[in-house]
Write an enzyme that holds these catalytic residues in place. Structure first.
Site, short mmCIF file in Angstrom:
data_model
loop_
_atom_site.label_atom_id
_atom_site.label_comp_id
_atom_site.label_asym_id
_atom_site.label_seq_id
_atom_site.Cartn_x
_atom_site.Cartn_y
_atom_site.Cartn_z
N GLU A 60 -6.82 7.47 -10.82
CA GLU A 60 -7.48 8.66 -11.17
C GLU A 60 -6.64 9.95 -11.45
O GLU A 60 -6.82 10.50 -12.34
CB GLU A 60 -8.31 9.27 -9.75
N LEU A 212 6.97 -23.93 -9.34
CA LEU A 212 6.26 -22.99 -8.70
C LEU A 212 6.54 -21.41 -9.09
O LEU A 212 6.77 -20.32 -8.71
CB LEU A 212 6.49 -23.09 -7.27
N VAL A 309 -1.54 -30.07 3.90
CA VAL A 309 -1.42 -28.87 3.84
C VAL A 309 -2.73 -27.95 3.82
O VAL A 309 -3.20 -27.23 4.47
CB VAL A 309 -0.45 -28.24 2.96
C1 AOF Z 1 -2.89 2.59 -5.40
N1 AOF Z 1 -3.55 2.97 -6.85
O1 AOF Z 1 -5.02 3.83 -8.02
C2 AOF Z 1 -5.17 4.14 -5.94
C3 AOF Z 1 -4.98 3.62 -4.41
O2 AOF Z 1 1.73 4.40 -1.21
P1 AOF Z 1 0.84 5.04 -2.28
O3 AOF Z 1 0.86 6.62 -2.28
O4 AOF Z 1 0.73 4.39 -3.59
O5 AOF Z 1 -0.82 4.75 -1.44
C4 AOF Z 1 -1.16 3.45 -1.81
C5 AOF Z 1 -2.85 3.34 -1.22
O6 AOF Z 1 -3.40 4.61 -1.75
C6 AOF Z 1 -3.61 2.26 -1.13
O7 AOF Z 1 -3.35 1.59 -0.31
C7 AOF Z 1 -5.07 2.84 -1.38
O8 AOF Z 1 -5.42 2.96 0.10
C8 AOF Z 1 -4.69 4.01 -2.03
N2 AOF Z 1 -5.27 4.08 -3.26
N3 AOF Z 1 -3.88 2.87 -4.39
O9 AOF Z 1 -1.83 1.99 -5.25
C9 AOF Z 1 -4.72 3.61 -6.94
N4 AOF Z 1 -6.39 4.71 -5.85
ZN ZN Z 2 -4.46 8.08 -4.73
#
Ligand code: AOF
Ligand code: ZN
Length: 386
Positions: A60, A212, A309
């Site tokens: 966003e 792999l 597995v």
């Molecule tokens: C993302 N990309 O476009 C959105 C996310 O460590 P950060 O700041 O990157 O936060 C990760 C978290 O942010 C992710 O687990 C999710 O909850 C929220 N949204 N994350 O990597 C994005 N919108």
């Molecule tokens: Zn975000």
């Protein structure tokens, strides 16, 4: 008042945002795939963005940056709830407010407990209209491993097997390379591009000596964690799986039954050795291993056999999805290894058929896909609100 969007137009735009999200498939773990589109006050597309890699800007933010001033009075269409927490990057919800967007249309709420409705709350509290539930099922589906992680607390497991019509994955002497054709093998490699880790049993290493990696030859494959269930450390020190591949690592999961000398030799050959709990049959206990991989950010594991597995993961109720490549040939030998084995009788009787089964023709082969349990995205409509 923002520009009016018909239900059809909303779906179309959310579909586009989902396609943007999918561009980074396999690259964002442990974070989700997210796509976003910004419409200006006249309803024209002013910005697009998608999340490319964990730690990098959120979808966003990228879309709003592209839109600049045109976002004012406009609409943000996003495949996941904007976040409200400080992670590796700053929170998005305040940024959305600041950008002057009048309305947010989101597919689904973020299951991450640090967000989970707080993003929507922040937007509403600052006068931004919020609408959710547009293409929710598709949005959860494209992040099924991410959602499963937050809902069930373990990585998502896809089992892959390539078998003859009589369910054999090799001849009794271990020959397996000829089973499926090129199109099926390509599909198998595409699957590797979508996951974080590939797991096999040591028998597969001993018989096939696989690399792999995400591509045959592994030149430009994406980084993958390669995991071998190898309780006694029988992986040979010269196994190809130990050869360094940029960004990829190899974990040999052993138990205390493994000789220390093997551990030393394999460490020197480049492997990471993890000694974990043993199950009653003295094999590596699966649940604690998955927990450890999860703590390292692994969200989606591809299990590539062998039959025992696969059987263990099904037996433990840990298998989520199946990709079964069926080749039009017969091995015809009851000594030849099968695609799944070792299930106890009780489990065999309680196994339902697969859910959401699809069939696809790939050259001369057939790909049958399905879920071992009701897919998590079937409940998506319950996760759209606060
Ligand atoms: C993302 N990309 O476009 C959105 C996310 O460590 P950060 O700041 O990157 O936060 C990760 C978290 O942010 C992710 O687990 C999710 O909850 C929220 N949204 N994350 O990597 C994005 N919108
Ligand atoms: Zn975000």
């Amino acid at each position: 008042m923002t520009v009016h969007l018909s239900a059809e137009r909303k779906n179309e735009l959310m579909g586009q945002a989902l396609s943007l999200a999918a561009r980074a498939e396999g690259m964002t773990s442990p974070n989700p795939l997210v796509g976003a589109i910004v419409l200006d006050a006249d309803g024209e597309i002013a910005g697009r963005g998608w999340h490319q890699k964990a730690g990098e800007p959120h979808a966003e933010v990228l879309a709003l940056q592209e839109a600049g001033d045109r976002a004012r009075g406009g609409i943000l269409i996003v495949t996941l709830e904007p976040c409200s927490h400080q992670g590796r990057t700053p929170p998005c919800a305040p940024f959305v407010v600041e950008a002057g967007v009048a309305r947010v249309i989101a597919a689904v709420s973020d299951p991450n407990p640090q967000v989970q409705g707080k993003g929507f709350e922040h937007l509403r509290a600052h006068g931004v209209g919020v609408e959710t539930g547009i293409m929710a099922e598709e949005a959860v589906r494209c992040n099924e491993a991410y959602f499963l992680w937050w809902r069930r607390g373990r990585p998502f497991l896809t089992l892959k097997a390539a078998a003859s019509l009589d369910g054999k994955i090799a001849t009794r002497s271990g020959q397996s390379r000829w089973i499926t054709g090129e199109a099926a093998r390509d599909a198998g490699h595409q699957l590797r591009n979508k996951v974080d880790a590939i797991l096999v049993g040591v028998e597969t290493v001993l018989k096939d000596d696989p690399l792999l990696t995400a591509r045959p030859g592994g030149v430009a494959g994406k980084p993958l964690t390669r995991v071998v269930l190898d309780s006694r450390l029988r992986t040979p020190s010269h196994a190809r799986i130990l050869a360094p591949r940029s960004g990829s690592s190899t974990i040999l999961a052993a138990t205390d039954a493994a000789p220390p000398a093997r551990e030393k030799a394999l460490r020197e050959a480049g492997a990471e050795i993890i000694r974990g709990e043993a199950d009653p049959q003295d094999r590596v206990s699966l649940a604690p291993l998955l927990e450890l991989l999860g703590s390292r950010g692994v969200r989606h594991i591809l299990v590539e056999g062998g039959g025992r597995v696969h059987g263990s993961f099904i037996q433990e109720g840990l298998a989520d999805r199946l990709f079964y490549f069926l080749a039009p040939l017969v091995v015809g030998d009851h000594e030849a290894p099968g695609a799944v084995s070792g299930l106890d009788e009780e489990k065999l009787q309680s196994l339902p058929g697969l859910f959401n089964v699809t069939h696809e023709v790939l050259g001369d082969d057939l790909l049958i896909q399905g879920y071992f349990k009701r897919p998590i995205w079937k409940d998506a409509k319950d996760w759209t609100g606060v």
